[in-house]
Scaffold this motif. Structure first.
Motif, mmCIF file in Angstrom:
data_model
loop_
_atom_site.group_PDB
_atom_site.id
_atom_site.type_symbol
_atom_site.label_atom_id
_atom_site.label_comp_id
_atom_site.label_asym_id
_atom_site.label_seq_id
_atom_site.Cartn_x
_atom_site.Cartn_y
_atom_site.Cartn_z
ATOM 1 N N LYS A 147 31.688 20.610 6.186
ATOM 2 C CA LYS A 147 30.253 20.523 5.838
ATOM 3 C C LYS A 147 29.438 21.368 6.817
ATOM 4 C CE LYS A 147 29.433 16.904 2.749
ATOM 5 N NZ LYS A 147 29.875 15.528 2.854
ATOM 6 N N LYS A 148 28.532 22.144 6.271
ATOM 7 C CA LYS A 148 27.629 22.921 7.115
ATOM 8 C C LYS A 148 26.199 22.443 6.858
ATOM 9 C CE LYS A 148 30.359 26.389 8.764
ATOM 10 N NZ LYS A 148 31.592 26.118 8.092
ATOM 11 N N GLY A 149 25.286 22.927 7.692
ATOM 12 C CA GLY A 149 23.885 22.646 7.399
ATOM 13 C C GLY A 149 23.224 21.749 8.417
ATOM 14 N N ARG A 150 22.196 21.059 7.940
ATOM 15 C CA ARG A 150 21.293 20.314 8.813
ATOM 16 C C ARG A 150 21.992 19.205 9.612
ATOM 17 N NH1 ARG A 150 18.153 22.202 11.441
ATOM 18 N NH2 ARG A 150 16.609 20.823 12.333
ATOM 19 N N GLU A 151 22.819 18.444 8.925
ATOM 20 C CA GLU A 151 23.377 17.256 9.601
ATOM 21 C C GLU A 151 24.227 17.595 10.826
ATOM 22 O OE1 GLU A 151 25.389 14.300 7.176
ATOM 23 O OE2 GLU A 151 26.047 13.280 8.985
ATOM 24 N N PRO A 152 25.255 18.467 10.674
ATOM 25 C CA PRO A 152 26.036 18.776 11.877
ATOM 26 C C PRO A 152 25.197 19.413 12.976
ATOM 27 C CG PRO A 152 26.773 20.095 9.991
ATOM 28 C CD PRO A 152 25.821 19.089 9.475
ATOM 29 N N GLU A 153 24.233 20.242 12.588
ATOM 30 C CA GLU A 153 23.364 20.882 13.589
ATOM 31 C C GLU A 153 22.601 19.844 14.403
ATOM 32 O OE1 GLU A 153 21.888 24.482 11.138
ATOM 33 O OE2 GLU A 153 20.247 23.880 12.491
ATOM 34 N N LEU A 154 22.028 18.917 13.658
ATOM 35 C CA LEU A 154 21.220 17.875 14.302
ATOM 36 C C LEU A 154 22.068 16.977 15.188
ATOM 37 C CD1 LEU A 154 18.721 16.240 11.820
ATOM 38 C CD2 LEU A 154 18.285 16.973 14.164
ATOM 39 N N LEU A 155 23.224 16.603 14.669
ATOM 40 C CA LEU A 155 24.092 15.719 15.447
ATOM 41 C C LEU A 155 24.547 16.399 16.728
ATOM 42 C CD1 LEU A 155 26.187 13.929 12.673
ATOM 43 C CD2 LEU A 155 24.353 12.974 14.081
ATOM 44 N N GLN A 156 24.750 17.706 16.654
ATOM 45 C CA GLN A 156 25.126 18.417 17.874
ATOM 46 C C GLN A 156 23.992 18.400 18.897
ATOM 47 O OE1 GLN A 156 26.593 22.017 16.144
ATOM 48 N NE2 GLN A 156 28.631 21.115 15.866
ATOM 49 N N ARG A 157 22.772 18.500 18.393
ATOM 50 C CA ARG A 157 21.618 18.392 19.311
ATOM 51 C C ARG A 157 21.604 17.030 19.986
ATOM 52 N NH1 ARG A 157 15.803 19.135 17.096
ATOM 53 N NH2 ARG A 157 15.184 18.497 19.194
ATOM 54 N N CYS A 158 21.873 16.001 19.193
ATOM 55 C CA CYS A 158 21.906 14.635 19.737
ATOM 56 C C CYS A 158 23.027 14.516 20.772
ATOM 57 C CB CYS A 158 22.145 13.616 18.630
ATOM 58 S SG CYS A 158 20.771 13.473 17.495
ATOM 59 N N GLN A 159 24.146 15.132 20.444
ATOM 60 C CA GLN A 159 25.300 15.058 21.332
ATOM 61 C C GLN A 159 24.963 15.664 22.703
ATOM 62 O OE1 GLN A 159 28.623 17.374 19.914
ATOM 63 N NE2 GLN A 159 30.117 15.897 20.696
ATOM 64 N N VAL A 160 24.300 16.795 22.690
ATOM 65 C CA VAL A 160 23.916 17.454 23.954
ATOM 66 C C VAL A 160 23.011 16.531 24.773
ATOM 67 C CG1 VAL A 160 22.581 19.375 24.925
ATOM 68 C CG2 VAL A 160 24.188 19.782 23.048
ATOM 69 N N GLN A 161 22.062 15.928 24.083
ATOM 70 C CA GLN A 161 21.131 15.005 24.744
ATOM 71 C C GLN A 161 21.885 13.847 25.396
ATOM 72 O OE1 GLN A 161 17.721 15.065 24.806
ATOM 73 N NE2 GLN A 161 17.008 12.953 25.004
ATOM 74 N N LEU A 162 22.805 13.260 24.649
ATOM 75 C CA LEU A 162 23.542 12.088 25.138
ATOM 76 C C LEU A 162 24.491 12.475 26.281
ATOM 77 C CD1 LEU A 162 24.308 10.502 21.659
ATOM 78 C CD2 LEU A 162 22.769 9.546 23.383
ATOM 79 N N GLU A 163 25.122 13.620 26.134
ATOM 80 C CA GLU A 163 26.040 14.061 27.193
ATOM 81 C C GLU A 163 25.307 14.321 28.501
ATOM 82 O OE1 GLU A 163 29.750 15.831 24.564
ATOM 83 O OE2 GLU A 163 28.157 17.203 25.222
ATOM 84 N N ALA A 164 24.022 14.616 28.393
ATOM 85 C CA ALA A 164 23.215 14.799 29.604
ATOM 86 C C ALA A 164 22.711 13.453 30.142
ATOM 87 C CB ALA A 164 22.046 15.730 29.307
ATOM 88 N N GLY A 165 23.189 12.362 29.537
ATOM 89 C CA GLY A 165 22.799 11.028 30.011
ATOM 90 C C GLY A 165 21.414 10.601 29.565
ATOM 91 N N GLN A 166 20.893 11.271 28.524
ATOM 92 C CA GLN A 166 19.538 10.975 28.049
ATOM 93 C C GLN A 166 19.595 10.202 26.732
ATOM 94 O OE1 GLN A 166 16.744 11.949 29.640
ATOM 95 N NE2 GLN A 166 17.878 13.018 31.239
ATOM 96 N N PRO A 167 18.781 9.160 26.582
ATOM 97 C CA PRO A 167 18.765 8.415 25.322
ATOM 98 C C PRO A 167 18.122 9.227 24.193
ATOM 99 C CG PRO A 167 17.013 7.643 26.755
ATOM 100 C CD PRO A 167 17.817 8.631 27.555
#
Ligand SMILES: Nc1nc2c(ncn2[C@@H]2O[C@H](COP(=O)(O)OP(=O)(O)OP(=O)(O)O)[C@@H](O)[C@H]2O)c(=O)[nH]1
Ligand SMILES: [Mg+2]
Length: 352
Positions: A147-167
Protein backbone atom coordinates in the motif's frame (compact mmCIF):
# COMPACT_ATOMS: atom_id res chain seq x y z
CA UNK A 1 -17.14 11.08 27.22
CA UNK A 2 -14.95 9.10 29.52
CA UNK A 3 -11.85 9.92 31.56
CA UNK A 4 -9.49 7.04 32.34
CA UNK A 5 -7.69 7.17 35.70
CA UNK A 6 -4.35 5.56 34.96
CA UNK A 7 -0.92 5.15 36.54
CA UNK A 8 1.24 2.60 38.26
CA UNK A 9 -0.16 0.25 40.88
CA UNK A 10 -0.22 1.74 44.36
CA UNK A 11 -0.22 5.35 43.14
CA UNK A 12 -3.66 5.88 44.65
CA UNK A 13 -6.02 5.64 41.66
CA UNK A 14 -8.79 3.88 43.55
CA UNK A 15 -8.36 6.27 46.48
CA UNK A 16 -8.82 9.22 44.10
CA UNK A 17 -11.76 7.47 42.43
CA UNK A 18 -13.42 7.14 45.85
CA UNK A 19 -12.69 10.79 46.54
CA UNK A 20 -14.49 11.75 43.34
CA UNK A 21 -17.48 9.46 43.63
CA UNK A 22 -17.96 9.16 47.40
CA UNK A 23 -18.04 5.41 46.74
CA UNK A 24 -16.06 2.90 48.75
CA UNK A 25 -14.29 0.79 46.15
CA UNK A 26 -11.71 -1.44 47.77
CA UNK A 27 -8.25 0.16 47.88
CA UNK A 28 -4.92 -1.60 48.25
CA UNK A 29 -3.04 -3.90 45.92
CA UNK A 30 -5.39 -5.72 43.58
CA UNK A 31 -8.27 -4.39 45.65
CA UNK A 32 -10.53 -4.41 42.65
CA UNK A 33 -9.67 -8.04 41.78
CA UNK A 34 -8.91 -7.29 38.18
CA UNK A 35 -12.03 -5.19 37.61
CA UNK A 36 -12.12 -1.52 36.68
CA UNK A 37 -14.30 0.78 38.81
CA UNK A 38 -16.81 2.92 36.93
CA UNK A 39 -18.57 6.04 38.13
CA UNK A 40 -20.57 8.97 36.78
CA UNK A 41 -19.24 12.08 38.45
CA UNK A 42 -21.12 15.33 38.89
CA UNK A 43 -19.29 18.40 37.63
CA UNK A 44 -19.64 21.03 40.36
CA UNK A 45 -20.97 24.27 38.86
CA UNK A 46 -21.68 27.32 41.03
CA UNK A 47 -23.59 28.86 38.11
CA UNK A 48 -26.28 26.18 38.34
CA UNK A 49 -26.52 26.82 42.07
CA UNK A 50 -26.89 30.56 41.49
CA UNK A 51 -29.69 29.96 38.96
CA UNK A 52 -31.42 27.57 41.35
CA UNK A 53 -31.32 30.28 44.05
CA UNK A 54 -33.20 32.63 41.72
CA UNK A 55 -35.70 30.20 40.20
CA UNK A 56 -36.23 27.78 43.10
CA UNK A 57 -36.90 25.03 40.53
CA UNK A 58 -38.37 21.59 41.14
CA UNK A 59 -35.19 19.93 39.85
CA UNK A 60 -31.54 20.88 39.69
CA UNK A 61 -29.19 18.93 37.42
CA UNK A 62 -25.46 19.16 36.85
CA UNK A 63 -23.30 17.94 33.98
CA UNK A 64 -21.82 14.50 34.52
CA UNK A 65 -18.64 12.87 33.31
CA UNK A 66 -17.81 9.19 33.38
CA UNK A 67 -14.59 8.23 35.16
CA UNK A 68 -13.06 4.79 35.05
CA UNK A 69 -10.43 3.65 37.57
CA UNK A 70 -8.22 1.36 35.50
CA UNK A 71 -5.82 -1.40 36.26
CA UNK A 72 -2.27 -0.11 36.35
CA UNK A 73 0.98 -1.93 35.68
CA UNK A 74 3.45 -2.36 38.55
CA UNK A 75 6.50 -0.15 38.48
CA UNK A 76 8.92 -3.07 38.58
CA UNK A 77 7.52 -4.52 35.38
CA UNK A 78 7.97 -1.16 33.72
CA UNK A 79 11.55 -0.64 34.80
CA UNK A 80 12.32 -4.01 33.25
CA UNK A 81 11.35 -2.31 29.99
CA UNK A 82 8.36 -4.50 29.19
CA UNK A 83 5.38 -2.83 27.57
CA UNK A 84 1.82 -2.61 28.84
CA UNK A 85 -0.30 -5.76 28.65
CA UNK A 86 -3.35 -6.05 26.43
CA UNK A 87 -5.67 -5.95 29.47
CA UNK A 88 -4.25 -2.55 30.41
CA UNK A 89 -4.20 -1.17 26.87
CA UNK A 90 -7.75 -1.94 25.71
CA UNK A 91 -9.63 0.13 28.34
CA UNK A 92 -7.16 3.01 27.95
CA UNK A 93 -7.90 3.10 24.23
CA UNK A 94 -11.58 3.56 24.98
CA UNK A 95 -11.00 6.59 27.19
CA UNK A 96 -11.31 10.08 25.68
CA UNK A 97 -8.69 11.51 28.04
CA UNK A 98 -6.21 10.12 30.56
CA UNK A 99 -5.39 11.29 34.06
CA UNK A 100 -2.25 9.77 35.50
CA UNK A 101 -2.27 9.52 39.27
CA UNK A 102 1.35 9.89 40.35
CA UNK A 103 2.41 8.64 43.77
CA UNK A 104 3.74 11.46 45.94
CA UNK A 105 3.43 9.78 49.36
CA UNK A 106 5.39 7.03 51.09
CA UNK A 107 3.60 3.81 50.16
CA UNK A 108 5.04 0.94 52.24
CA UNK A 109 3.74 -1.58 49.70
CA UNK A 110 6.01 -0.19 46.98
CA UNK A 111 9.65 -1.21 46.69
CA UNK A 112 10.93 2.24 45.71
CA UNK A 113 10.54 5.58 47.38
CA UNK A 114 8.08 7.99 45.77
CA UNK A 115 9.72 9.78 42.88
CA UNK A 116 6.98 11.58 40.98
CA UNK A 117 9.13 12.91 38.11
CA UNK A 118 10.42 9.40 37.36
CA UNK A 119 6.92 7.87 37.40
CA UNK A 120 5.53 10.58 35.15
CA UNK A 121 8.22 10.00 32.55
CA UNK A 122 8.10 6.20 32.92
CA UNK A 123 4.36 6.11 32.26
CA UNK A 124 4.67 8.40 29.26
CA UNK A 125 7.35 6.04 27.94
CA UNK A 126 4.91 3.13 28.31
CA UNK A 127 2.32 4.97 26.24
CA UNK A 128 4.90 5.87 23.60
CA UNK A 129 6.21 2.31 23.41
CA UNK A 130 2.70 0.87 23.07
CA UNK A 131 1.93 3.24 20.17
CA UNK A 132 5.24 2.49 18.53
CA UNK A 133 4.60 -1.26 18.57
CA UNK A 134 1.15 -0.70 17.09
CA UNK A 135 2.56 1.48 14.31
CA UNK A 136 5.32 -0.97 13.47
CA UNK A 137 2.79 -3.78 13.09
CA UNK A 138 0.57 -1.67 10.88
CA UNK A 139 3.43 -0.48 8.69
CA UNK A 140 4.60 -4.05 8.21
CA UNK A 141 1.14 -5.04 7.09
CA UNK A 142 0.88 -2.09 4.68
CA UNK A 143 4.24 -3.04 3.24
CA UNK A 144 3.15 -6.62 2.70
CA UNK A 145 0.05 -5.37 0.89
CA UNK A 146 2.25 -2.92 -1.05
CA UNK A 147 0.00 0.00 0.00
CA UNK A 148 1.25 3.46 -0.87
CA UNK A 149 -0.10 6.89 -0.12
CA UNK A 150 -1.25 8.92 2.84
CA UNK A 151 -1.48 6.27 5.53
CA UNK A 152 2.06 4.85 5.44
CA UNK A 153 3.46 8.37 5.06
CA UNK A 154 1.60 9.61 8.08
CA UNK A 155 2.41 6.60 10.20
CA UNK A 156 6.07 7.07 9.42
CA UNK A 157 5.82 10.64 10.65
CA UNK A 158 4.26 9.35 13.86
CA UNK A 159 6.98 6.75 14.15
CA UNK A 160 9.72 9.40 13.97
CA UNK A 161 7.96 11.42 16.65
CA UNK A 162 7.63 8.41 18.97
CA UNK A 163 11.18 7.22 18.39
CA UNK A 164 12.33 10.64 19.54
CA UNK A 165 10.48 9.98 22.81
CA UNK A 166 7.73 12.48 21.99
CA UNK A 167 4.01 11.74 22.45
CA UNK A 168 1.68 12.01 19.45
CA UNK A 169 -0.29 14.63 21.38
CA UNK A 170 2.35 17.11 20.32
CA UNK A 171 2.50 16.23 16.63
CA UNK A 172 1.03 18.98 14.46
CA UNK A 173 -1.47 17.47 12.04
CA UNK A 174 -3.73 19.00 9.41
CA UNK A 175 -7.48 18.31 9.60
CA UNK A 176 -7.75 15.27 7.33
CA UNK A 177 -4.53 13.72 8.61
CA UNK A 178 -5.73 14.16 12.15
CA UNK A 179 -8.90 12.25 11.34
CA UNK A 180 -6.95 9.39 9.87
CA UNK A 181 -4.69 9.22 12.94
CA UNK A 182 -7.64 9.57 15.35
CA UNK A 183 -8.94 6.29 13.97
CA UNK A 184 -6.03 4.45 15.59
CA UNK A 185 -6.84 5.79 19.07
CA UNK A 186 -3.18 6.02 19.99
CA UNK A 187 -2.56 6.30 23.73
CA UNK A 188 0.05 9.05 23.59
CA UNK A 189 -2.33 11.17 21.51
CA UNK A 190 -5.03 11.41 24.18
CA UNK A 191 -5.43 14.59 26.22
CA UNK A 192 -3.44 14.00 29.39
CA UNK A 193 -3.40 15.44 32.90
CA UNK A 194 -0.88 14.62 35.62
CA UNK A 195 -2.36 14.40 39.11
CA UNK A 196 0.15 14.30 41.94
CA UNK A 197 -1.28 12.37 44.89
CA UNK A 198 0.52 14.00 47.80
CA UNK A 199 0.94 12.86 51.40
CA UNK A 200 -0.69 16.07 52.63
CA UNK A 201 -2.49 19.00 50.99
CA UNK A 202 0.08 21.17 49.21
CA UNK A 203 0.07 24.59 47.69
CA UNK A 204 1.34 24.58 44.10
CA UNK A 205 4.54 26.28 45.28
CA UNK A 206 5.31 23.41 47.67
CA UNK A 207 5.16 20.72 44.98
CA UNK A 208 8.34 18.74 44.23
CA UNK A 209 10.21 20.96 41.72
CA UNK A 210 11.48 17.92 39.79
CA UNK A 211 7.86 16.89 39.16
CA UNK A 212 6.88 20.37 38.03
CA UNK A 213 9.89 20.50 35.76
CA UNK A 214 9.10 17.10 34.23
CA UNK A 215 5.47 18.07 33.62
CA UNK A 216 6.45 21.43 32.16
CA UNK A 217 9.09 19.90 29.89
CA UNK A 218 6.40 17.59 28.51
CA UNK A 219 3.88 20.46 28.25
CA UNK A 220 1.51 18.61 30.56
CA UNK A 221 -1.23 20.15 32.64
CA UNK A 222 -0.85 19.09 36.29
CA UNK A 223 -2.64 19.37 39.61
CA UNK A 224 -1.99 18.13 43.09
CA UNK A 225 -4.41 16.74 45.64
CA UNK A 226 -4.14 14.66 48.78
CA UNK A 227 -6.11 11.58 47.78
CA UNK A 228 -6.40 10.12 51.26
CA UNK A 229 -7.84 13.28 52.78
CA UNK A 230 -10.16 13.91 49.84
CA UNK A 231 -11.49 10.36 50.12
CA UNK A 232 -12.19 10.87 53.80
CA UNK A 233 -14.01 14.15 53.06
CA UNK A 234 -16.08 12.50 50.33
CA UNK A 235 -17.24 9.83 52.75
CA UNK A 236 -18.64 12.30 55.29
CA UNK A 237 -22.30 13.26 55.04
CA UNK A 238 -23.05 16.61 53.39
CA UNK A 239 -23.29 18.61 56.60
CA UNK A 240 -20.09 17.21 58.10
CA UNK A 241 -18.32 17.90 54.81
CA UNK A 242 -19.29 21.56 54.94
CA UNK A 243 -18.19 21.87 58.54
CA UNK A 244 -14.86 20.21 57.83
CA UNK A 245 -14.16 22.51 54.88
CA UNK A 246 -15.25 25.57 56.85
CA UNK A 247 -12.76 24.67 59.59
CA UNK A 248 -10.02 24.56 56.98
CA UNK A 249 -11.20 27.87 55.50
CA UNK A 250 -12.01 26.20 52.15
CA UNK A 251 -14.94 26.83 49.82
CA UNK A 252 -14.96 23.38 48.30
CA UNK A 253 -13.00 20.12 48.34
CA UNK A 254 -9.90 20.01 46.13
CA UNK A 255 -11.49 17.19 44.15
CA UNK A 256 -13.92 19.74 42.65
CA UNK A 257 -11.03 21.64 41.11
CA UNK A 258 -9.78 18.39 39.66
CA UNK A 259 -13.16 17.40 38.16
CA UNK A 260 -13.41 20.79 36.45
CA UNK A 261 -9.88 20.37 35.07
CA UNK A 262 -10.80 16.94 33.70
CA UNK A 263 -13.90 18.48 32.10
CA UNK A 264 -11.75 21.04 30.32
CA UNK A 265 -9.35 18.32 29.29
CA UNK A 266 -12.20 16.64 27.42
CA UNK A 267 -12.76 20.02 25.73
CA UNK A 268 -16.26 20.16 27.17
CA UNK A 269 -18.17 23.31 28.02
CA UNK A 270 -21.63 23.72 29.56
CA UNK A 271 -24.63 25.63 28.39
CA UNK A 272 -27.36 26.28 30.91
CA UNK A 273 -31.13 26.11 30.94
CA UNK A 274 -33.10 27.84 33.65
CA UNK A 275 -36.74 27.92 34.68
CA UNK A 276 -39.12 27.07 37.47
CA UNK A 277 -39.15 23.39 36.42
CA UNK A 278 -35.45 22.81 36.18
CA UNK A 279 -32.06 24.53 36.30
CA UNK A 280 -29.46 22.51 34.52
CA UNK A 281 -25.98 22.40 32.99
CA UNK A 282 -25.61 20.51 29.70
CA UNK A 283 -22.22 19.25 28.60
CA UNK A 284 -21.27 19.82 24.97
CA UNK A 285 -18.05 19.71 22.99
CA UNK A 286 -16.57 23.19 22.48
CA UNK A 287 -17.71 24.53 19.11
CA UNK A 288 -21.09 22.76 19.12
CA UNK A 289 -23.73 24.72 17.18
CA UNK A 290 -27.03 25.89 18.67
CA UNK A 291 -28.85 23.30 16.55
CA UNK A 292 -26.82 20.37 17.90
CA UNK A 293 -26.99 21.75 21.43
CA UNK A 294 -30.80 21.75 21.10
CA UNK A 295 -30.60 18.09 20.15
CA UNK A 296 -28.88 17.31 23.45
CA UNK A 297 -32.07 18.30 25.23
CA UNK A 298 -34.47 16.56 22.87
CA UNK A 299 -34.42 15.46 19.23
CA UNK A 300 -37.75 17.29 18.72
CA UNK A 301 -36.14 20.60 19.65
CA UNK A 302 -33.42 20.01 17.08
CA UNK A 303 -35.91 18.94 14.41
CA UNK A 304 -38.24 21.89 14.92
CA UNK A 305 -35.52 24.45 15.75
CA UNK A 306 -36.57 28.05 15.13
CA UNK A 307 -34.02 30.05 17.10
CA UNK A 308 -32.08 30.22 20.34
CA UNK A 309 -32.58 33.03 22.84
CA UNK A 310 -29.25 33.46 24.56
CA UNK A 311 -28.05 35.40 27.59
CA UNK A 312 -24.53 35.09 28.97
CA UNK A 313 -24.57 33.88 32.59
CA UNK A 314 -22.61 36.90 33.86
CA UNK A 315 -25.07 39.34 32.22
CA UNK A 316 -28.00 37.45 33.67
CA UNK A 317 -26.61 37.55 37.20
CA UNK A 318 -25.64 41.22 36.89
CA UNK A 319 -29.13 42.22 35.68
CA UNK A 320 -31.13 39.73 37.72
CA UNK A 321 -33.91 38.72 35.32
CA UNK A 322 -34.69 37.76 31.74
CA UNK A 323 -36.89 40.84 31.33
CA UNK A 324 -34.08 43.19 32.34
CA UNK A 325 -31.66 41.40 30.02
CA UNK A 326 -34.14 41.95 27.19
CA UNK A 327 -34.46 45.67 28.02
CA UNK A 328 -30.70 46.07 28.23
CA UNK A 329 -30.22 44.36 24.87
CA UNK A 330 -28.36 41.45 26.45
CA UNK A 331 -30.76 38.82 25.18
CA UNK A 332 -29.57 37.73 21.76
CA UNK A 333 -31.45 35.80 19.10
CA UNK A 334 -29.15 33.25 17.51
CA UNK A 335 -29.63 30.89 14.57
CA UNK A 336 -28.77 27.23 13.92
CA UNK A 337 -25.09 27.78 13.29
CA UNK A 338 -24.30 29.86 16.36
CA UNK A 339 -21.37 28.24 18.22
CA UNK A 340 -22.59 27.93 21.79
CA UNK A 341 -20.32 29.42 24.47
CA UNK A 342 -19.60 28.21 27.96
CA UNK A 343 -22.16 29.66 30.38
CA UNK A 344 -24.75 30.63 27.76
CA UNK A 345 -28.23 30.45 29.25
CA UNK A 346 -30.38 29.29 26.36
CA UNK A 347 -34.07 29.14 25.70
CA UNK A 348 -34.80 27.25 22.47
CA UNK A 349 -37.81 28.21 20.35
CA UNK A 350 -39.02 25.28 18.29
CA UNK A 351 -42.02 24.02 16.43
CA UNK A 352 -42.89 20.36 15.71
N1 LIG B 1 -0.68 8.19 53.09
C1 LIG B 1 -1.39 8.11 52.00
N2 LIG B 1 -1.76 6.90 51.56
C2 LIG B 1 -2.47 6.80 50.42
C3 LIG B 1 -2.85 7.96 49.68
N3 LIG B 1 -3.52 7.58 48.58
C4 LIG B 1 -3.56 6.21 48.64
N4 LIG B 1 -2.94 5.75 49.75
C5 LIG B 1 -2.76 4.34 50.11
O1 LIG B 1 -1.97 3.71 49.12
C6 LIG B 1 -2.42 2.39 48.87
C7 LIG B 1 -2.74 2.18 47.41
O2 LIG B 1 -3.84 3.00 47.06
P1 LIG B 1 -4.84 2.57 45.89
O3 LIG B 1 -5.81 3.71 45.76
O4 LIG B 1 -5.39 1.24 46.09
O5 LIG B 1 -3.83 2.55 44.64
P2 LIG B 1 -4.14 2.14 43.12
O6 LIG B 1 -3.40 3.09 42.26
O7 LIG B 1 -5.60 2.03 42.90
O8 LIG B 1 -3.44 0.72 43.00
P3 LIG B 1 -3.85 -0.51 42.00
O9 LIG B 1 -5.31 -0.67 42.07
O10 LIG B 1 -3.08 -1.68 42.54
O11 LIG B 1 -3.35 -0.11 40.63
C8 LIG B 1 -3.61 2.16 49.80
O12 LIG B 1 -3.15 1.49 50.95
C9 LIG B 1 -4.07 3.57 50.13
O13 LIG B 1 -4.70 3.63 51.38
C10 LIG B 1 -2.45 9.26 50.19
O14 LIG B 1 -2.74 10.32 49.62
N5 LIG B 1 -1.72 9.25 51.34
MG1 LIG C 1 -6.84 0.47 42.40
Amino acid sequence: MKVGIVGFSGAGKTTIFNALTGLQAEVGPHGRRGKANLGMITVPDPRVEALAQLYQPKRVAFAKVEFVDLIGPTQSSSSAGSSLGAEAIAPMREADALVQVVCGFANPALADEAEPARDLRAFEDELILTDLIQIEKRLERLKKEAKKGREPELLQRCQVQLEAGQPLRRLELAGEDRQLINGFRFLSQKPFLALLNSAEPLTDEAVDPAFVQAATADQLAWLTICGQEEMEIAQLDAEAQLEFLRDLGLQEPASHRFIRAAYQLLDLISFLTAGSDECRAWPIKRGTTALKAAGKIHSDIERGFIRAEVVAFDDFIALGSEARCREAGKLRLEGKNYPVRDGDIIHFRFNV
